[in-house]
Scaffold this motif. Structure first.
Motif, PDB file in Angstrom:
ATOM      1  N   ARG A  24     -16.521  -9.668   1.172  1.00 29.48           N
ATOM      2  CA  ARG A  24     -15.370  -9.086   0.777  1.00 29.48           C
ATOM      3  C   ARG A  24     -14.708  -8.752   2.245  1.00 29.48           C
ATOM      4  O   ARG A  24     -13.334  -8.992   2.491  1.00 29.48           O
ATOM      5  CB  ARG A  24     -15.186  -7.888  -0.039  1.00 29.48           C
ATOM      6  CG  ARG A  24     -15.405  -8.089  -1.430  1.00 29.48           C
ATOM      7  CD  ARG A  24     -14.954  -6.883  -2.278  1.00 29.48           C
ATOM      8  NE  ARG A  24     -15.727  -5.735  -1.942  1.00 29.48           N
ATOM      9  CZ  ARG A  24     -16.787  -5.187  -2.420  1.00 29.48           C
ATOM     10  NH1 ARG A  24     -17.287  -5.699  -3.417  1.00 29.48           N
ATOM     11  NH2 ARG A  24     -17.264  -4.288  -1.980  1.00 29.48           N
ATOM     12  N   VAL A  29     -10.813  -9.664   1.662  1.00 27.57           N
ATOM     13  CA  VAL A  29     -10.354  -9.401   0.347  1.00 27.57           C
ATOM     14  C   VAL A  29     -10.177  -8.023  -0.121  1.00 27.57           C
ATOM     15  O   VAL A  29     -10.899  -7.149   0.338  1.00 27.57           O
ATOM     16  CB  VAL A  29     -11.491  -9.865  -0.530  1.00 27.57           C
ATOM     17  CG1 VAL A  29     -11.057  -9.741  -2.193  1.00 27.57           C
ATOM     18  CG2 VAL A  29     -11.700 -11.423  -0.378  1.00 27.57           C
ATOM     19  N   GLU A  30      -8.890  -7.619  -0.727  1.00 29.96           N
ATOM     20  CA  GLU A  30      -8.501  -6.276  -1.122  1.00 29.96           C
ATOM     21  C   GLU A  30      -8.099  -6.351  -2.517  1.00 29.96           C
ATOM     22  O   GLU A  30      -7.973  -7.462  -3.059  1.00 29.96           O
ATOM     23  CB  GLU A  30      -7.168  -5.846  -0.166  1.00 29.96           C
ATOM     24  CG  GLU A  30      -7.534  -5.585   1.258  1.00 29.96           C
ATOM     25  CD  GLU A  30      -6.682  -5.465   1.986  1.00 29.96           C
ATOM     26  OE1 GLU A  30      -5.336  -4.937   1.529  1.00 29.96           O
ATOM     27  OE2 GLU A  30      -6.612  -5.112   3.274  1.00 29.96           O
ATOM     28  N   ASP A  33      -5.482  -8.863  -4.452  1.00 32.75           N
ATOM     29  CA  ASP A  33      -5.658 -10.290  -4.224  1.00 32.75           C
ATOM     30  C   ASP A  33      -6.257 -11.170  -5.395  1.00 32.75           C
ATOM     31  O   ASP A  33      -6.455 -10.478  -6.321  1.00 32.75           O
ATOM     32  CB  ASP A  33      -6.569 -10.291  -2.929  1.00 32.75           C
ATOM     33  CG  ASP A  33      -6.155  -9.928  -1.879  1.00 32.75           C
ATOM     34  OD1 ASP A  33      -5.055  -9.276  -1.741  1.00 32.75           O
ATOM     35  OD2 ASP A  33      -6.906 -10.102  -0.780  1.00 32.75           O
ATOM     36  N   THR A  34      -5.821 -12.155  -5.239  1.00 32.57           N
ATOM     37  CA  THR A  34      -6.261 -13.113  -6.325  1.00 32.57           C
ATOM     38  C   THR A  34      -7.362 -14.238  -5.703  1.00 32.57           C
ATOM     39  O   THR A  34      -7.465 -14.461  -4.655  1.00 32.57           O
ATOM     40  CB  THR A  34      -5.194 -14.067  -7.240  1.00 32.57           C
ATOM     41  OG1 THR A  34      -4.452 -14.786  -6.118  1.00 32.57           O
ATOM     42  CG2 THR A  34      -4.216 -13.070  -7.777  1.00 32.57           C
ATOM     43  N   HIS A  49      -9.154 -17.739  -1.705  1.00 26.63           N
ATOM     44  CA  HIS A  49      -8.753 -16.404  -1.927  1.00 26.63           C
ATOM     45  C   HIS A  49      -7.212 -16.283  -1.323  1.00 26.63           C
ATOM     46  O   HIS A  49      -6.864 -17.053  -0.357  1.00 26.63           O
ATOM     47  CB  HIS A  49      -9.573 -15.391  -0.526  1.00 26.63           C
ATOM     48  CG  HIS A  49      -8.837 -14.427  -0.204  1.00 26.63           C
ATOM     49  ND1 HIS A  49      -8.861 -13.725   1.110  1.00 26.63           N
ATOM     50  CD2 HIS A  49      -8.405 -13.213  -1.097  1.00 26.63           C
ATOM     51  CE1 HIS A  49      -8.343 -12.451   0.966  1.00 26.63           C
ATOM     52  NE2 HIS A  49      -8.223 -12.291  -0.336  1.00 26.63           N
ATOM     53  N   ARG A  50      -6.365 -15.513  -2.269  1.00 22.19           N
ATOM     54  CA  ARG A  50      -4.991 -15.734  -1.992  1.00 22.19           C
ATOM     55  C   ARG A  50      -4.793 -14.012  -1.949  1.00 22.19           C
ATOM     56  O   ARG A  50      -4.897 -13.462  -2.843  1.00 22.19           O
ATOM     57  CB  ARG A  50      -4.254 -16.265  -3.209  1.00 22.19           C
ATOM     58  CG  ARG A  50      -4.912 -17.917  -3.362  1.00 22.19           C
ATOM     59  CD  ARG A  50      -3.992 -18.409  -4.209  1.00 22.19           C
ATOM     60  NE  ARG A  50      -2.679 -18.536  -3.733  1.00 22.19           N
ATOM     61  CZ  ARG A  50      -1.916 -19.407  -3.765  1.00 22.19           C
ATOM     62  NH1 ARG A  50      -2.109 -20.432  -4.603  1.00 22.19           N
ATOM     63  NH2 ARG A  50      -0.428 -19.480  -3.209  1.00 22.19           N
ATOM     64  N   ARG A  51      -4.184 -13.722  -0.729  1.00 19.75           N
ATOM     65  CA  ARG A  51      -3.689 -12.308  -0.711  1.00 19.75           C
ATOM     66  C   ARG A  51      -2.568 -12.103  -1.345  1.00 19.75           C
ATOM     67  O   ARG A  51      -1.665 -12.559  -1.580  1.00 19.75           O
ATOM     68  CB  ARG A  51      -3.616 -12.133   1.156  1.00 19.75           C
ATOM     69  CG  ARG A  51      -4.699 -12.285   1.796  1.00 19.75           C
ATOM     70  CD  ARG A  51      -4.503 -11.905   3.284  1.00 19.75           C
ATOM     71  NE  ARG A  51      -5.699 -11.444   3.934  1.00 19.75           N
ATOM     72  CZ  ARG A  51      -6.618 -12.717   4.376  1.00 19.75           C
ATOM     73  NH1 ARG A  51      -5.955 -13.943   4.092  1.00 19.75           N
ATOM     74  NH2 ARG A  51      -7.553 -12.400   4.852  1.00 19.75           N
ATOM     75  N   GLN A  52      -2.446 -10.770  -1.831  1.00 20.26           N
ATOM     76  CA  GLN A  52      -1.480 -10.106  -2.244  1.00 20.26           C
ATOM     77  C   GLN A  52      -0.055 -10.097  -1.294  1.00 20.26           C
ATOM     78  O   GLN A  52      -0.518  -9.752  -0.252  1.00 20.26           O
ATOM     79  CB  GLN A  52      -1.823  -8.613  -2.654  1.00 20.26           C
ATOM     80  CG  GLN A  52      -0.737  -7.604  -3.209  1.00 20.26           C
ATOM     81  CD  GLN A  52      -0.365  -8.075  -4.845  1.00 20.26           C
ATOM     82  OE1 GLN A  52      -1.198  -8.562  -5.425  1.00 20.26           O
ATOM     83  NE2 GLN A  52       1.010  -7.668  -5.053  1.00 20.26           N
ATOM     84  N   GLN A  53       0.921 -10.311  -2.128  1.00 21.26           N
ATOM     85  CA  GLN A  53       2.082 -10.265  -0.914  1.00 21.26           C
ATOM     86  C   GLN A  53       2.809  -8.956  -1.269  1.00 21.26           C
ATOM     87  O   GLN A  53       3.196  -8.803  -2.191  1.00 21.26           O
ATOM     88  CB  GLN A  53       3.134 -11.533  -1.286  1.00 21.26           C
ATOM     89  CG  GLN A  53       2.365 -12.844  -0.773  1.00 21.26           C
ATOM     90  CD  GLN A  53       3.353 -13.686  -1.292  1.00 21.26           C
ATOM     91  OE1 GLN A  53       4.450 -13.934  -1.888  1.00 21.26           O
ATOM     92  NE2 GLN A  53       3.149 -15.032  -0.396  1.00 21.26           N
ATOM     93  N   TYR A  54       3.027  -8.516  -0.086  1.00 19.50           N
ATOM     94  CA  TYR A  54       3.850  -7.252   0.021  1.00 19.50           C
ATOM     95  C   TYR A  54       5.204  -7.501   0.468  1.00 19.50           C
ATOM     96  O   TYR A  54       5.414  -8.075   1.373  1.00 19.50           O
ATOM     97  CB  TYR A  54       3.080  -5.984   0.640  1.00 19.50           C
ATOM     98  CG  TYR A  54       1.731  -5.841  -0.045  1.00 19.50           C
ATOM     99  CD1 TYR A  54       1.870  -5.139  -0.942  1.00 19.50           C
ATOM    100  CD2 TYR A  54       0.886  -6.267   0.525  1.00 19.50           C
ATOM    101  CE1 TYR A  54       0.745  -4.554  -1.672  1.00 19.50           C
ATOM    102  CE2 TYR A  54      -0.598  -5.944  -0.148  1.00 19.50           C
ATOM    103  CZ  TYR A  54      -0.456  -5.166  -1.337  1.00 19.50           C
ATOM    104  OH  TYR A  54      -1.752  -4.980  -1.722  1.00 19.50           O
TER     105      TYR A  54
END
Length: 82
Positions: A24, A29-30, A33-34, A49-54
């Motif tokens: 992680r 990884v947070e 995320d997916t 790993h796909r980061r959460q978009q803000y």
């Protein structure tokens, strides 16, 4: 030369896995995320790993539809069973 990080995870009876802390941290990884899973024809498994978009909708402008809405309660109306 970047260091290689390898860790193992046991799959639970519910088929859940935990991403090891070292992995992680190294991948950033947070929560939110997916993980995208892919199985190739030969059965090999890969994970992306796909980061959460803000802020994806920060540039959108509100549209007045002539009635008030409550997005917190209305967003799932289409999926509710009556």
């Amino acid at each position: 030369m970047p260091r290689k990080i390898e860790r193992e995870t046991t799959i639970t009876e519910q088929f859940s896995v935990t991403i090891p802390p070292a992995v992680r941290r190294a991948a950033g990884v947070e929560a939110g995320d997916t993980i995208r899973w892919q199985v190739d024809d030969d059965g090999s498994l890969s994970v992306e790993h796909r980061r959460q978009q803000y802020g994806a909708f920060d540039d959108l402008n509100a549209v007045d539809i002539g009635e008030s809405t409550d997005a917190a309660n209305d967003h799932d109306l289409g999926s509710r069973e009556f």
